[in-house]
Design a protein around this motif. Structure first.
Motif, PDB file in Angstrom:
ATOM      1  N   SER A  23       0.118  14.392 -60.261  1.00 12.82           N
ATOM      2  CA  SER A  23      -0.864  13.383 -59.859  1.00 12.82           C
ATOM      3  C   SER A  23      -0.454  12.693 -58.558  1.00 12.82           C
ATOM      4  CB  SER A  23      -1.100  12.356 -60.974  1.00 12.82           C
ATOM      5  OG  SER A  23       0.030  11.531 -61.201  1.00 12.82           O
ATOM      6  N   VAL A  24       0.840  12.524 -58.324  1.00 12.72           N
ATOM      7  CA  VAL A  24       1.311  11.938 -57.059  1.00 12.72           C
ATOM      8  C   VAL A  24       1.013  12.900 -55.910  1.00 12.72           C
ATOM      9  CG1 VAL A  24       3.333  11.166 -55.750  1.00 12.72           C
ATOM     10  CG2 VAL A  24       3.073  10.505 -58.143  1.00 12.72           C
ATOM     11  N   GLN A  25       1.249  14.187 -56.126  1.00 14.69           N
ATOM     12  CA  GLN A  25       0.955  15.175 -55.097  1.00 14.69           C
ATOM     13  C   GLN A  25      -0.544  15.235 -54.803  1.00 14.69           C
ATOM     14  OE1 GLN A  25       2.799  18.566 -56.934  1.00 14.69           O
ATOM     15  NE2 GLN A  25       4.798  18.145 -56.006  1.00 14.69           N
ATOM     16  N   ALA A  26      -1.359  15.154 -55.847  1.00 16.40           N
ATOM     17  CA  ALA A  26      -2.814  15.173 -55.659  1.00 16.40           C
ATOM     18  C   ALA A  26      -3.277  13.935 -54.886  1.00 16.40           C
ATOM     19  CB  ALA A  26      -3.520  15.243 -57.011  1.00 16.40           C
ATOM     20  N   GLY A  39       4.123   5.819 -49.869  1.00  8.46           N
ATOM     21  CA  GLY A  39       4.182   4.809 -48.816  1.00  8.46           C
ATOM     22  C   GLY A  39       3.352   3.580 -49.127  1.00  8.46           C
ATOM     23  N   VAL A  40       3.325   3.199 -50.417  1.00  7.84           N
ATOM     24  CA  VAL A  40       2.549   2.036 -50.848  1.00  7.84           C
ATOM     25  C   VAL A  40       3.455   1.099 -51.640  1.00  7.84           C
ATOM     26  CG1 VAL A  40       0.383   3.341 -50.940  1.00  7.84           C
ATOM     27  CG2 VAL A  40       1.774   3.132 -53.003  1.00  7.84           C
ATOM     28  N   ALA A  41       2.951  -0.092 -51.890  1.00  4.85           N
ATOM     29  CA  ALA A  41       3.688  -1.059 -52.704  1.00  4.85           C
ATOM     30  C   ALA A  41       3.657  -0.646 -54.174  1.00  4.85           C
ATOM     31  CB  ALA A  41       3.074  -2.446 -52.548  1.00  4.85           C
ATOM     32  N   LEU A  42       4.639  -1.074 -54.919  1.00  8.46           N
ATOM     33  CA  LEU A  42       4.716  -0.769 -56.342  1.00  8.46           C
ATOM     34  C   LEU A  42       3.467  -1.255 -57.079  1.00  8.46           C
ATOM     35  CD1 LEU A  42       6.331   0.408 -58.667  1.00  8.46           C
ATOM     36  CD2 LEU A  42       7.546  -1.767 -58.841  1.00  8.46           C
ATOM     37  N   THR A  43       2.948  -2.403 -56.709  1.00  7.47           N
ATOM     38  CA  THR A  43       1.735  -2.912 -57.357  1.00  7.47           C
ATOM     39  C   THR A  43       0.554  -1.972 -57.131  1.00  7.47           C
ATOM     40  OG1 THR A  43       1.269  -4.303 -55.448  1.00  7.47           O
ATOM     41  CG2 THR A  43       2.413  -5.345 -57.301  1.00  7.47           C
ATOM     42  N   ARG A  44       0.521  -1.305 -55.978  1.00  6.60           N
ATOM     43  CA  ARG A  44      -0.555  -0.350 -55.686  1.00  6.60           C
ATOM     44  C   ARG A  44      -0.469   0.849 -56.624  1.00  6.60           C
ATOM     45  NH1 ARG A  44      -5.450   0.519 -55.037  1.00  6.60           N
ATOM     46  NH2 ARG A  44      -6.029   2.235 -53.703  1.00  6.60           N
ATOM     47  N   ARG A 102     -14.273   4.947 -52.380  1.00  5.47           N
ATOM     48  CA  ARG A 102     -13.315   4.829 -53.480  1.00  5.47           C
ATOM     49  C   ARG A 102     -12.841   3.390 -53.629  1.00  5.47           C
ATOM     50  NH1 ARG A 102      -7.671   8.216 -53.664  1.00  5.47           N
ATOM     51  NH2 ARG A 102      -6.885   7.393 -55.606  1.00  5.47           N
ATOM     52  N   LEU A 103     -12.569   2.735 -52.518  1.00  3.46           N
ATOM     53  CA  LEU A 103     -12.138   1.337 -52.559  1.00  3.46           C
ATOM     54  C   LEU A 103     -13.206   0.463 -53.211  1.00  3.46           C
ATOM     55  CD1 LEU A 103     -10.145  -0.920 -51.781  1.00  3.46           C
ATOM     56  CD2 LEU A 103     -11.319  -1.022 -49.577  1.00  3.46           C
ATOM     57  N   LEU A 104     -14.456   0.660 -52.820  1.00  2.00           N
ATOM     58  CA  LEU A 104     -15.547  -0.116 -53.410  1.00  2.00           C
ATOM     59  C   LEU A 104     -15.679   0.158 -54.902  1.00  2.00           C
ATOM     60  CD1 LEU A 104     -18.234   0.173 -50.595  1.00  2.00           C
ATOM     61  CD2 LEU A 104     -16.941  -1.868 -51.256  1.00  2.00           C
ATOM     62  N   LYS A 105     -15.628   1.428 -55.277  1.00  2.00           N
ATOM     63  CA  LYS A 105     -15.735   1.794 -56.693  1.00  2.00           C
ATOM     64  C   LYS A 105     -14.600   1.176 -57.506  1.00  2.00           C
ATOM     65  CE  LYS A 105     -15.523   5.713 -59.756  1.00  2.00           C
ATOM     66  NZ  LYS A 105     -14.744   6.926 -59.887  1.00  2.00           N
ATOM     67  N   ASP A 106     -13.389   1.277 -56.995  1.00  2.00           N
ATOM     68  CA  ASP A 106     -12.225   0.718 -57.702  1.00  2.00           C
ATOM     69  C   ASP A 106     -12.317  -0.799 -57.801  1.00  2.00           C
ATOM     70  OD1 ASP A 106     -11.285   3.292 -57.937  1.00  2.00           O
ATOM     71  OD2 ASP A 106      -9.662   3.057 -56.479  1.00  2.00           O
ATOM     72  N   THR A 107     -12.785  -1.449 -56.737  1.00  2.34           N
ATOM     73  CA  THR A 107     -12.933  -2.901 -56.752  1.00  2.34           C
ATOM     74  C   THR A 107     -13.971  -3.326 -57.776  1.00  2.34           C
ATOM     75  OG1 THR A 107     -12.310  -3.020 -54.411  1.00  2.34           O
ATOM     76  CG2 THR A 107     -13.472  -4.917 -55.341  1.00  2.34           C
ATOM     77  N   MET A 166      -2.171  -0.130 -59.705  1.00  5.04           N
ATOM     78  CA  MET A 166      -3.626  -0.102 -59.528  1.00  5.04           C
ATOM     79  C   MET A 166      -4.154   1.329 -59.544  1.00  5.04           C
ATOM     80  SD  MET A 166      -4.256  -2.912 -56.585  1.00  5.04           S
ATOM     81  CE  MET A 166      -3.518  -4.511 -56.672  1.00  5.04           C
ATOM     82  N   LEU A 167      -3.427   2.235 -58.905  1.00  3.46           N
ATOM     83  CA  LEU A 167      -3.843   3.643 -58.906  1.00  3.46           C
ATOM     84  C   LEU A 167      -3.822   4.212 -60.322  1.00  3.46           C
ATOM     85  CD1 LEU A 167      -1.957   4.840 -55.706  1.00  3.46           C
ATOM     86  CD2 LEU A 167      -4.439   4.750 -56.004  1.00  3.46           C
ATOM     87  N   MET A 168      -2.860   3.794 -61.124  1.00  3.97           N
ATOM     88  CA  MET A 168      -2.810   4.228 -62.524  1.00  3.97           C
ATOM     89  C   MET A 168      -3.979   3.636 -63.304  1.00  3.97           C
ATOM     90  SD  MET A 168       1.295   3.870 -63.165  1.00  3.97           S
ATOM     91  CE  MET A 168       1.170   4.014 -64.929  1.00  3.97           C
ATOM     92  N   ALA A 169      -4.241   2.350 -63.111  1.00  4.36           N
ATOM     93  CA  ALA A 169      -5.328   1.682 -63.835  1.00  4.36           C
ATOM     94  C   ALA A 169      -6.687   2.278 -63.504  1.00  4.36           C
ATOM     95  CB  ALA A 169      -5.317   0.188 -63.514  1.00  4.36           C
ATOM     96  N   ASN A 170      -6.839   2.776 -62.281  1.00  4.84           N
ATOM     97  CA  ASN A 170      -8.111   3.359 -61.860  1.00  4.84           C
ATOM     98  C   ASN A 170      -8.176   4.867 -62.091  1.00  4.84           C
ATOM     99  OD1 ASN A 170      -9.577   1.063 -60.922  1.00  4.84           O
ATOM    100  ND2 ASN A 170      -8.117   0.944 -59.246  1.00  4.84           N
ATOM    101  N   GLY A 171      -7.151   5.429 -62.702  1.00  2.33           N
ATOM    102  CA  GLY A 171      -7.169   6.837 -63.061  1.00  2.33           C
ATOM    103  C   GLY A 171      -6.799   7.801 -61.948  1.00  2.33           C
ATOM    104  N   HIS A 172      -6.248   7.295 -60.854  1.00  2.44           N
ATOM    105  CA  HIS A 172      -5.880   8.168 -59.747  1.00  2.44           C
ATOM    106  C   HIS A 172      -4.466   8.743 -59.912  1.00  2.44           C
ATOM    107  CE1 HIS A 172      -9.548   6.879 -57.943  1.00  2.44           C
ATOM    108  NE2 HIS A 172      -9.126   5.627 -57.846  1.00  2.44           N
ATOM    109  N   LEU A 173      -3.623   8.072 -60.681  1.00  2.00           N
ATOM    110  CA  LEU A 173      -2.307   8.587 -61.040  1.00  2.00           C
ATOM    111  C   LEU A 173      -2.228   8.662 -62.562  1.00  2.00           C
ATOM    112  CD1 LEU A 173       0.112   6.646 -58.644  1.00  2.00           C
ATOM    113  CD2 LEU A 173      -0.714   8.991 -58.417  1.00  2.00           C
ATOM    114  N   THR A 174      -1.609   9.712 -63.066  1.00  2.00           N
ATOM    115  CA  THR A 174      -1.535   9.939 -64.510  1.00  2.00           C
ATOM    116  C   THR A 174      -0.237   9.371 -65.068  1.00  2.00           C
ATOM    117  OG1 THR A 174      -2.762  11.991 -64.188  1.00  2.00           O
ATOM    118  CG2 THR A 174      -1.632  11.712 -66.293  1.00  2.00           C
TER     119      THR A 174
END
Length: 79
Positions: free
Chosen positions: A51-54, A20-25, A70-75, A28-36
């Motif tokens: 990784s999507v399920q996690a 339920g997020v934008a493609l650009t998100r 998490r938002l602060l760390k990623d920023t 970002m989740l991939m760049a920050n290591g939250h999606l593999t």
């Protein structure tokens, strides 16, 4: 990037719809290591279903404090 079977792979647009997020998100989740990142046998780039399920589970269960941290760390990692 690892090549995985189709049943363990999800396209980036599909992952965005699932979360339920934008493609650009998703990027970002991939760049920050939250999606593999992964590719399917056809060579298409995407992410692992695991990784999507996690990420979905984390979003559903994480307290607001953890989400803000998490938002602060990623920023900060972008700088």
């Amino acid at each position: 990037m690892d090549t995985i079977e189709d049943n363990a792979w999800m396209s980036q647009p599909e992952a965005a719809r699932h979360l339920g997020v934008a493609l650009t998100r998703v990027g970002m989740l991939m760049a920050n290591g939250h999606l593999t990142p992964a590719q399917n046998p056809a060579g298409l780039a995407g992410v692992t279903t695991v990784s999507v399920q996690a990420e979905e589970t984390w979003r559903a269960n994480a307290p607001i404090r953890a989400k803000v941290a998490r938002l602060l760390k990623d920023t900060i990692s972008w700088f």
